[in-house]
Design a protein around this motif. Structure first.
Motif, mmCIF file in Angstrom:
data_model
loop_
_atom_site.group_PDB
_atom_site.id
_atom_site.type_symbol
_atom_site.label_atom_id
_atom_site.label_comp_id
_atom_site.label_asym_id
_atom_site.label_seq_id
_atom_site.Cartn_x
_atom_site.Cartn_y
_atom_site.Cartn_z
ATOM 1 N N THR A 134 0.863 -1.175 0.000
ATOM 2 C CA THR A 134 0.000 0.000 0.000
ATOM 3 C C THR A 134 0.900 1.225 0.000
ATOM 4 O O THR A 134 1.870 1.288 0.757
ATOM 5 N N LEU A 135 0.594 2.181 -0.875
ATOM 6 C CA LEU A 135 1.278 3.473 -0.873
ATOM 7 C C LEU A 135 0.288 4.514 -0.390
ATOM 8 O O LEU A 135 -0.861 4.541 -0.841
ATOM 9 N N ASP A 136 0.736 5.369 0.519
ATOM 10 C CA ASP A 136 -0.081 6.468 1.025
ATOM 11 C C ASP A 136 0.697 7.753 0.827
ATOM 12 O O ASP A 136 1.851 7.852 1.255
ATOM 13 N N ILE A 137 0.066 8.732 0.186
ATOM 14 C CA ILE A 137 0.692 10.042 0.032
ATOM 15 C C ILE A 137 -0.146 11.067 0.779
ATOM 16 O O ILE A 137 -1.382 10.989 0.783
ATOM 17 N N ALA A 138 0.537 11.983 1.445
ATOM 18 C CA ALA A 138 -0.134 13.090 2.130
ATOM 19 C C ALA A 138 0.628 14.357 1.801
ATOM 20 O O ALA A 138 1.858 14.386 1.887
ATOM 21 N N ILE A 139 -0.105 15.389 1.392
ATOM 22 C CA ILE A 139 0.527 16.678 1.113
ATOM 23 C C ILE A 139 -0.278 17.781 1.796
ATOM 24 O O ILE A 139 -1.467 17.627 2.072
ATOM 25 N N LEU A 140 0.392 18.868 2.090
ATOM 26 C CA LEU A 140 -0.254 20.061 2.617
ATOM 27 C C LEU A 140 0.031 21.175 1.625
ATOM 28 O O LEU A 140 1.193 21.488 1.343
ATOM 29 N N THR A 141 -1.032 21.747 1.063
ATOM 30 C CA THR A 141 -0.870 22.794 0.065
ATOM 31 C C THR A 141 -0.496 24.113 0.732
ATOM 32 O O THR A 141 -0.672 24.285 1.943
ATOM 33 N N THR A 142 0.005 25.030 -0.061
ATOM 34 C CA THR A 142 0.418 26.322 0.478
ATOM 35 C C THR A 142 -0.742 27.122 1.050
ATOM 36 O O THR A 142 -0.526 28.030 1.843
ATOM 37 N N VAL A 157 3.042 23.287 -2.560
ATOM 38 C CA VAL A 157 3.026 22.326 -1.454
ATOM 39 C C VAL A 157 4.021 22.765 -0.386
ATOM 40 O O VAL A 157 5.152 23.128 -0.693
ATOM 41 N N THR A 158 3.590 22.706 0.887
ATOM 42 C CA THR A 158 4.504 23.055 1.972
ATOM 43 C C THR A 158 5.113 21.832 2.645
ATOM 44 O O THR A 158 6.128 21.951 3.322
ATOM 45 N N GLY A 159 4.516 20.678 2.474
ATOM 46 C CA GLY A 159 5.053 19.453 3.061
ATOM 47 C C GLY A 159 4.371 18.246 2.451
ATOM 48 O O GLY A 159 3.200 18.315 2.076
ATOM 49 N N SER A 160 5.118 17.138 2.337
ATOM 50 C CA SER A 160 4.533 15.932 1.768
ATOM 51 C C SER A 160 5.336 14.703 2.161
ATOM 52 O O SER A 160 6.545 14.778 2.364
ATOM 53 N N THR A 161 4.620 13.583 2.281
ATOM 54 C CA THR A 161 5.247 12.303 2.589
ATOM 55 C C THR A 161 4.628 11.214 1.729
ATOM 56 O O THR A 161 3.466 11.305 1.324
ATOM 57 N N LEU A 162 5.421 10.183 1.465
ATOM 58 C CA LEU A 162 4.950 8.978 0.794
ATOM 59 C C LEU A 162 5.325 7.819 1.703
ATOM 60 O O LEU A 162 6.497 7.643 2.043
ATOM 61 N N ILE A 163 4.328 7.044 2.131
ATOM 62 C CA ILE A 163 4.523 5.926 3.043
ATOM 63 C C ILE A 163 4.213 4.636 2.297
ATOM 64 O O ILE A 163 3.181 4.530 1.631
#
Length: 162
Positions: free
Chosen positions: A39-47, A91-97
């Motif tokens: 499973t891939l999970d992406i989370a981003i926080l926009t500006t 984008v101000t921050g992002s991760t891929l798990i």
């Protein structure tokens, strides 16, 4: 009440370069985590402060084909979010798990996305990123430091890096 500021539209060339990097990044992730149920999970926080996320289940084959993706629409959404994260201007921050379906416990690692590529998260960083919301039971899993992903050369992706 003040007007809500809009997002600045990313540069077309930068977006196209990020699209090429997204394909390279996904291939590198699939290669790094190997075959099997994942499973891939992406989370981003926009500006402008909007959180966006997507989860995709897939079964990567030994030769890292995308044919094992379960839910093409979810994959396309994840890919688009990855493009915006790699391009970076909105984008101000992002991760891929990435999580395996290993028994007896799933295995999980992750990458932060900045400066046009995926950078390994330590097991501690992943553990913090996976803290469940209050009242939600967290999953029991083995968390490990993500492997370094080979970054493609600028001439490999057809455009120079910004």
């Amino acid at each position: 009440m003040p007007a809500r500021p809009g997002l600045t539209q990313p540069d077309k060339d930068a977006t196209e370069a990020a699209m090429a990097r997204a394909l390279d990044a996904l291939a590198a992730v699939f290669d790094a985590i190997g075959p099997g149920e994942r499973t891939l999970d992406i989370a981003i926080l926009t500006t402008d402060g909007v959180p966006l996320c997507q989860s995709v289940e897939f079964s990567a084959t030994a030769d890292v084909q995308l044919s094992g993706i379960l839910g093409a629409d979810d994959f396309y959404t994840l890919a688009v979010l990855l493009v915006f994260a790699l391009e970076g201007s909105t984008v101000t921050g992002s991760t891929l798990i990435a999580t395996t379906a290993a028994e007896p416990r799933p295995r999980t690692c992750g990458w932060t996305i900045h400066d046009g590529w995926l950078h390994p998260m330590t097991s501690t960083d992943v553990d913090v990123a996976l803290i469940p919301c209050p009242g939600v039971t967290g999953k029991d899993r083995d968390i490990y430091t993500a492997p370094e992903l080979p970054e493609p050369a600028a001439d490999d992706e057809g455009a120079d890096r910004a």
